[in-house]
Design an enzyme around this catalytic site. Structure first.
Site, PDB file in Angstrom:
ATOM      1  N   SER A 149       0.845  -1.193   0.000  1.00  0.00           N
ATOM      2  CA  SER A 149       0.000   0.000   0.000  1.00  0.00           C
ATOM      3  C   SER A 149       0.887   1.253   0.000  1.00  0.00           C
ATOM      4  O   SER A 149       1.750   1.380  -0.883  1.00  0.00           O
ATOM      5  CB  SER A 149      -0.941  -0.050   1.208  1.00  0.00           C
ATOM      6  OG  SER A 149      -1.819   1.030   1.195  1.00  0.00           O
ATOM      7  N   ASP A 319      -9.433  -3.796  -6.094  1.00  0.00           N
ATOM      8  CA  ASP A 319      -8.905  -2.648  -5.353  1.00  0.00           C
ATOM      9  C   ASP A 319      -9.365  -1.363  -6.026  1.00  0.00           C
ATOM     10  O   ASP A 319      -9.027  -1.119  -7.181  1.00  0.00           O
ATOM     11  CB  ASP A 319      -7.367  -2.738  -5.334  1.00  0.00           C
ATOM     12  CG  ASP A 319      -6.710  -1.704  -4.420  1.00  0.00           C
ATOM     13  OD1 ASP A 319      -7.343  -0.693  -4.097  1.00  0.00           O
ATOM     14  OD2 ASP A 319      -5.547  -1.938  -4.041  1.00  0.00           O
ATOM     15  N   HIS A 352      -8.447  -3.448  -1.672  1.00  0.00           N
ATOM     16  CA  HIS A 352      -7.120  -2.966  -1.323  1.00  0.00           C
ATOM     17  C   HIS A 352      -6.507  -3.738  -0.156  1.00  0.00           C
ATOM     18  O   HIS A 352      -5.302  -3.975  -0.117  1.00  0.00           O
ATOM     19  CB  HIS A 352      -7.193  -1.479  -0.988  1.00  0.00           C
ATOM     20  CG  HIS A 352      -5.867  -0.852  -0.721  1.00  0.00           C
ATOM     21  ND1 HIS A 352      -4.907  -0.756  -1.694  1.00  0.00           N
ATOM     22  CD2 HIS A 352      -5.326  -0.323   0.401  1.00  0.00           C
ATOM     23  CE1 HIS A 352      -3.824  -0.165  -1.179  1.00  0.00           C
ATOM     24  NE2 HIS A 352      -4.059   0.092   0.091  1.00  0.00           N
TER      25      HIS A 352
END
Lengths: 376, 376
Positions: A149, A319, A352
């Site tokens: 991330s 995501d 995500h």
């Protein structure tokens, strides 16, 4: 505000003064980190993990702190990141509130919390601070640099600014530049915090705390961390029953559906465990991140400036925050720079956050890459 | 709070008392509507449009109000909904603040605004009120019932509760039941409004108005109305320049990117032009909507109870709020009920709001369906 430092943390003092990309310096700053496994005599088996926005350095249990970490199924003896083979380091990001210096820390020059007097924070600063920890451990070249991330951004900055620091890289649900949907989400999260009167220009305390702003910000985050598809199957239209937390029959606009209670639970666990100013600083650092700045506006060319022999970029095709096209782009750009680079877009419903929950997919991908890494 | 009534609006008084699905009655309520074209002698050329959350009944310019309407390119002589052929009615939803009775209206029993004393509003109430307008105009069977977004829900309720009211139906970016992602978004929008101290339990006025709550709610809505793909191309990472509205160099967390200014502009245009309590009521009515309630929890069976000879369900495959699978489901369910039903998932980058902007795709689809409708 409070910092939240896991027991057993280690600390590395940053060079003082430590220069910040956008101006200013930090004095007496430090980075919290943890390690797992044993560093080889040639220091050739080191793996560094750089994290997303909110995690601390406690990625997994270790002797100094036996509590489960935020990536427990991924890291340990025999696990995908096998600590029988690898010496693993995880750092808490500069600017965070989990032991590394950030806006919630005391400014040694004043004895007061930095708050908004903390210098502007960029992803590059987080990367430079992590590189200091690596070097302090006697490591000149990492076997692998892993970033998740926001950590996927940090890892790319680290590779670009410290050529040769890693002989391989795994980028998980990361991005080479912030795109407008994610900027919009983070901008709205910051606005929610700043609109809370208790935020008070960044000057708050436990008694006067921007709780509702943080609640909104966290709920908005959680909405974008998962996927509609997952929630359809997980919550559907199931109602709360009267015993569920947050349920209140007397409130005509109160929580009614399980999905609302899920968000409420996430918010309650977070709001008082992450510093609001740190949240503002870290979120803005992501908005600013753009490897294209290093290559006349061409993000692929920016990626191609990175020298790393092998790379894997992976993500979930559900995501919405760091869409899988961004991981494809990372693999393409690193390949253009000479890397042997692979992209895997996972058919994972968990959006995500899939790398934090979908270990059946992400575990084998990471394990497969690390297992086939040639010796140093 | 203020109501926002377009000039030239017509009004139909609802039967008094008007029963509400979840309990209670309205007394002296009314529905605002507008019309275009001429009703045929046999009343066989009538088309009803039911709207999304925020529009008024002014879908297009007409002699009573020459200002452009919110669906101007779709509705008029020679346009996809050709007012040379069709007599078109658009109603403002019950519970709204654009001329129909809602929480912002005066309660005739007290002389005060309803506020939270307005009875619980459901999509079915909005549908029943729209049916009253249709009947008041001497129409027993619509040539077509068109519903967009929330109006797609209203239209399905109308068809189910008033069998035979339409011989065809166009459902645009609609849904037969609210799913958890959209519930989560609307719940967060309501929370933003309710957290604003100026909301004051629904008792506010122009001077003490929940402006920041409405700002957050609207921005969150706009984020979900479009798509990341569209914004990548439209805004990219372009910065504001110092002349842009909202730009402020002195605010370290102020607006910096074009996408933030875009959201800010949308919020400013909306915040004082839609009643906060109406927003709460209408949003909650969508969360509650579920055709499965009419068929033992089976949404397809609920759709199959609808009797309509022809139907078209369309949407954009980038819609994250009412995903295109929901329009596919509407077509499948109506077909199971005997309709000749078609589904078109548009390759439109503009997300949920595509029907308000992507006229190149949505115009021909609507025109094609209406042009081939058999005479009554």
């Amino acid at each position: 505000m409070t910092e939240f430092i896991p027991p057993g943390s280690r600390f590395h003092p940053l060079p003082s003064p430590f220069p910040m990309k956008r101006g200013g310096h930090l004095h007496g700053a430090r980075i919290a980190f943890e390690t797992w496994g044993t560093l080889a005599a040639d220091a050739g088996n080191a793996v560094l993990i750089v994290t997303g926005l909110s995690p601390d350095a406690h990625a997994a249990s270790n002797p100094a702190n036996p509590a489960p970490g935020w990536w427990e199924p991924m890291l340990g003896p025999g696990k995908p990141i096998d600590t029988d083979r690898w010496y693993v380091i995880c750092v808490n990001s500069l600017g965070s509130c989990k032991g590394s210096t950030g806006p919630a820390s005391l400014n040694p020059a004043t004895g007061q919390r930095y708050g908004l007097s903390f210098p502007e924070l960029s992803i590059e600063d987080i990367a430079n601070a992590a590189a200091e920890v690596v070097r302090s451990l006697g490591i000149t070249r990492l076997a692998c640099l892993i970033g998740n991330s926001m950590g996927g951004m940090t890892a790319l900055a680290l590779l670009l600014l410290h050529p040769g620091i890693a002989r391989s890289h795994i980028n998980i649900s990361g991005s080479a530049q912030a795109l407008p949907f994610s900027i919009a989400i983070r901008s709205l999260q910051r606005e929610a915090i700043r609109l809370d009167p208790a935020w008070n220009g960044g000057d708050y305390d436990e008694a006067h705390y921007p709780e509702s702003g943080m609640r909104m910000a966290r709920k908005l985050g959680v909405i974008t961390y998962r996927s509609a598809l997952e929630w359809d199957g997980r919550f559907g239209r199931v109602r709360l029953d009267s015993e569920d937390p947050g349920h209140n029959d007397d409130d005509p606009f109160g929580l009614e559906f399980q999905v609302e209670s899920y968000l409420e639970g996430h918010a309650r666990r977070f709001v008082r465990h992450f510093d609001p100013n740190c949240y503002l600083y870290l979120g803005r650092s992501m908005d600013w991140f753009d490897l294209a700045e290093y290559a006349d506006g061409d993000v692929l060319a920016g990626l191609a400036k990175i020298q790393v022999p092998r790379a894997l970029a992976i993500g979930a095709n559900t995501d919405i925050l760091f869409p899988v096209q961004q991981q494809q782009q990372i693999a393409d750009g690193l390949r253009a720079g000479g890397a042997q680079a692979q992209f895997i877009g996972m058919e994972s419903p968990q959006g995500h956050d899939a790398f934090l929950v979908d270990y059946d997919r992400f575990g084998p991908a990471v394990r497969g890459f690390l297992d086939t890494l040639p010796a140093a």
